[in-house]
Design a protein around this motif. Structure first.
Motif: not given
Length: 53
Positions: A32-33, A35-40
């Protein structure tokens, strides 16, 4: 030990350390960390047009 052997040992040690760090990060960092990093990272930089990417 000669200089060539020392450099080879140093290089092999670096490869081993970074390899262990890579696999440890894959085991300890939650998905989850990541995927959040990739989205940002898809947010455009100030002054950059989204179509220029």
């Amino acid at each position: 030990m000669r200089a060539g052997g020392r450099i080879a040992l140093y290089g092999a040690t670096l490869v081993a350390v970074f390899g262990v760090a890579f696999y440890a990060a894959g085991a300890f960092v939650p998905d989850g960390f990541v995927s959040h990093w990739e989205d940002s990272s898809s947010v455009p930089i100030q002054g950059e047009h989204p179509d220029q990417r």
